[in-house]
Design a protein around this motif. Structure first.
Motif, PDB file in Angstrom:
ATOM      1  N   ARG A 191       0.837  -1.081  -0.047  1.00  0.00           N
ATOM      2  CA  ARG A 191       0.057   0.131   0.063  1.00  0.00           C
ATOM      3  C   ARG A 191       0.887   1.222  -0.008  1.00  0.00           C
ATOM      4  NH1 ARG A 191      -2.895  -0.258   5.039  1.00  0.00           N
ATOM      5  NH2 ARG A 191      -1.212   0.806   6.160  1.00  0.00           N
ATOM      6  N   ALA A 299      -7.743   3.196   4.266  1.00  0.00           N
ATOM      7  CA  ALA A 299      -7.075   3.504   2.930  1.00  0.00           C
ATOM      8  C   ALA A 299      -7.910   4.634   2.217  1.00  0.00           C
ATOM      9  CB  ALA A 299      -6.624   2.453   2.010  1.00  0.00           C
ATOM     10  N   TRP A 302      -9.086   1.695  -2.422  1.00  0.00           N
ATOM     11  CA  TRP A 302      -8.834   0.430  -2.443  1.00  0.00           C
ATOM     12  C   TRP A 302      -8.065  -0.168  -3.646  1.00  0.00           C
ATOM     13  CZ3 TRP A 302     -13.804  -1.858   0.334  1.00  0.00           C
ATOM     14  CH2 TRP A 302     -14.062  -1.027   1.623  1.00  0.00           C
ATOM     15  N   SER A 303      -7.926   0.614  -4.560  1.00  0.00           N
ATOM     16  CA  SER A 303      -7.221   0.203  -5.751  1.00  0.00           C
ATOM     17  C   SER A 303      -6.712   1.493  -6.576  1.00  0.00           C
ATOM     18  CB  SER A 303      -8.421  -0.815  -6.797  1.00  0.00           C
ATOM     19  OG  SER A 303      -9.070   0.298  -7.110  1.00  0.00           O
ATOM     20  N   LEU A 309      -6.221  -3.214  -2.764  1.00  0.00           N
ATOM     21  CA  LEU A 309      -5.909  -3.783  -1.554  1.00  0.00           C
ATOM     22  C   LEU A 309      -7.136  -4.746  -0.950  1.00  0.00           C
ATOM     23  CD1 LEU A 309      -5.356  -0.312  -0.173  1.00  0.00           C
ATOM     24  CD2 LEU A 309      -3.741  -1.967  -1.118  1.00  0.00           C
ATOM     25  N   SER A 313      -5.213  -4.628   4.667  1.00  0.00           N
ATOM     26  CA  SER A 313      -4.567  -3.263   4.291  1.00  0.00           C
ATOM     27  C   SER A 313      -5.345  -2.433   3.534  1.00  0.00           C
ATOM     28  CB  SER A 313      -3.770  -4.126   3.038  1.00  0.00           C
ATOM     29  OG  SER A 313      -4.774  -4.685   2.073  1.00  0.00           O
ATOM     30  N   ALA A 314      -6.618  -2.863   3.419  1.00  0.00           N
ATOM     31  CA  ALA A 314      -7.778  -1.497   3.063  1.00  0.00           C
ATOM     32  C   ALA A 314      -8.484  -1.295   4.166  1.00  0.00           C
ATOM     33  CB  ALA A 314      -8.646  -2.410   1.927  1.00  0.00           C
ATOM     34  N   HIS A 315      -8.902  -1.990   5.080  1.00  0.00           N
ATOM     35  CA  HIS A 315      -9.687  -1.655   5.987  1.00  0.00           C
ATOM     36  C   HIS A 315      -9.696  -2.417   7.470  1.00  0.00           C
ATOM     37  CE1 HIS A 315     -12.220  -5.057   4.944  1.00  0.00           C
ATOM     38  NE2 HIS A 315     -12.416  -4.817   3.756  1.00  0.00           N
ATOM     39  N   GLU A 355     -15.662  -1.338  -4.461  1.00  0.00           N
ATOM     40  CA  GLU A 355     -15.439  -0.403  -3.335  1.00  0.00           C
ATOM     41  C   GLU A 355     -16.598   0.490  -2.915  1.00  0.00           C
ATOM     42  OE1 GLU A 355     -12.217   3.191  -2.030  1.00  0.00           O
ATOM     43  OE2 GLU A 355     -11.710   1.974  -3.878  1.00  0.00           O
ATOM     44  N   ARG A 359     -17.276   0.145   1.076  1.00  0.00           N
ATOM     45  CA  ARG A 359     -16.635   1.079   1.636  1.00  0.00           C
ATOM     46  C   ARG A 359     -17.455   1.741   2.570  1.00  0.00           C
ATOM     47  NH1 ARG A 359     -12.144   4.593   2.431  1.00  0.00           N
ATOM     48  NH2 ARG A 359     -11.279   3.876   0.395  1.00  0.00           N
TER      49      ARG A 359
END
Length: 420
Positions: A191, A299, A302-303, A309, A313-315, A355, A359
């Motif tokens: 990331r 983040a 996410w991409s 991600l 790593s994203a959330h 996402e 999200r």
């Protein structure tokens, strides 16, 4: 399945026999990364999994603990043929009860939920799940696992197609994947190298837990207690015990930690009088109690380009409501499907679409967790505002269920084709 038995993309990224240009690289051999690799591998995609730990035995730092996996996620593991392995050493829960100020406010059973894939949740050991995943991956010649791999840099243009330089025990290698799934956790190196900003926030309150044996007559129900004490959870820990989790404000936790362990036992006994004797008998030393610091990750995107991600790593999120593993595995199913569709040129916008759907739910859940981990007691929301919705925990985010169903249908078609 043959390593090249798919209608993958044309061009250098899918050149037959070139192991430096796989269809997808997955960074991180945790449960989410391995599930994504398995699903893509079964679709005939050439996948390389990179893990910085030196061998499979070190790939599961939480292998000695347990995590709660809800029916929707168990259903996904069942579809992937992993439920039997995941169930080894696991403990079953048939439902849950919620108490506000000591009064029963709701009682729920999984078997009563329309559409529930299974009539129970499991407290499973991540090591058993990872073992099943590794065994399944071992049967796929088109999936390669590289242990002791350290990501060094990303080449290419930010926001475009990125290459990957990795230091391995066999030397430094450069990979040119069509897609790169970053499942390397809260402090994701991928990331950062991709230039994706992220807020990593430590929880503000106290988190203490302790294991006890299963008391006589326990009815396989998780019980959540909300009140002035904060939040107390009694739930299954594997097949042989319960774990008691206390989440409170920092001052309340510190006040207890400054004294003998009997002070903690008294707080818990006041909340759950029926277990007072059990607590006193089985929690006698601070060495039996864990104090854990949790973090949330947000983040900014996410991409970006061919970098996506996945999971923490994203959330990354707090343990409250037990959704970290669940959301990560659900995401792995959706994103493996999105990668597969992108590789066939069917839906290159699937990552942004995912996402946009996912999200808002994740961030609302993170906000709910924050109300249960206040730095001060006066920051806590009212009890009813702090309780998650049982049906959503059990069956997953409503808006994501069609994506999970679509992924399952695609997977079934690939499986049917492979058998012919």
């Amino acid at each position: 399945m043959n390593a090249n038995a798919s209608s993958g993309p044309t061009g250098p990224a899918s050149a037959a026999g070139d192991d430096t240009a796989p269809d997808c690289i997955v960074i991180g051999a945790g449960p989410a990364g391995l599930l994504a690799a398995l699903l893509l591998g079964r679709r005939g995609r050439r996948v390389t999994v990179l893990e910085r730990r030196p061998d499979p035995a070190g790939a599961a730092p939480a292998a000695g603990g347990s995590v709660i996996v809800q029916p929707v996620t168990l259903g996904l593991l069942d579809q992937a043929g992993l439920l039997a392995a995941a169930s080894e050493g696991a403990g079953r829960m048939l439902g849950a009860e919620a108490y506000f100020g000591g009064t029963l406010a709701g009682s729920y059973r999984y078997e009563e939920l329309p559409g529930s894939p299974l009539p129970y949740a499991l407290s499973l050991r991540p090591g058993a799940l990872l073992g099943g995943m590794l065994a399944a991956l071992d049967a796929l010649p088109n999936v390669t696992l590289v242990w002791g791999a350290e990501v060094e840099s990303l080449g290419g243009t930010p926001g475009g197609t990125r290459t990957l330089t990795v230091r391995t025990p066999g030397g430094t290698r450069e990979y040119r994947p069509a897609y790169l799934l970053a499942a390397d956790g809260r402090d994701s190196a991928t990331r950062a190298l991709a230039g994706i900003p992220a807020e990593v926030t430590a929880s503000g309150g106290g988190y203490l837990d302790a294991g006890v044996p299963i008391p006589p007559g326990w009815d396989e129900l998780t019980r959540a207690h909300f009140g002035a004490h904060g939040y107390l959870l009694e739930t299954r820990r594997g097949e042989d015990g319960l774990v008691i989790v206390w989440i409170t404000d920092a001052a309340a936790a510190a006040a207890v930690l400054d004294g003998p362990v009997e002070g903690l036992v008294k707080v818990w006994s006041d909340v759950v009088p029926r277990l007072a004797g059990w607590f006193a008998r089985h929690i006698t030393d601070w060495d039996q109690v864990r104090r854990v610091q949790h973090h949330s990750v947000r983040a900014r995107t996410w991409s970006t380009g061919n970098v996506v991600l996945l999971g923490d790593s994203a959330h990354g999120m707090h343990a409250f409501a037990g959704q970290g593993m669940n959301t990560s595995l659900q995401d792995a199913v959706c994103l493996a499907d999105a990668v597969d569709q992108a590789l066939t040129g069917q839906d290159t916008g699937a990552f942004d679409a995912f996402e946009q759907v996912r999200r808002p739910y994740i961030e609302a859940l993170q906000n709910l967790q924050a109300t249960n981990t206040p730095a001060r007691a006066d920051q806590a929301a009212p009890e009813r505002e702090r309780a998650p919705e049982f049906e959503v925990l059990a069956l997953g985010q409503p808006e994501i269920r069609p994506l999970l169903a679509r992924a399952a249908a695609h997977q079934a078609r690939y499986a049917a084709a492979a058998h012919h």
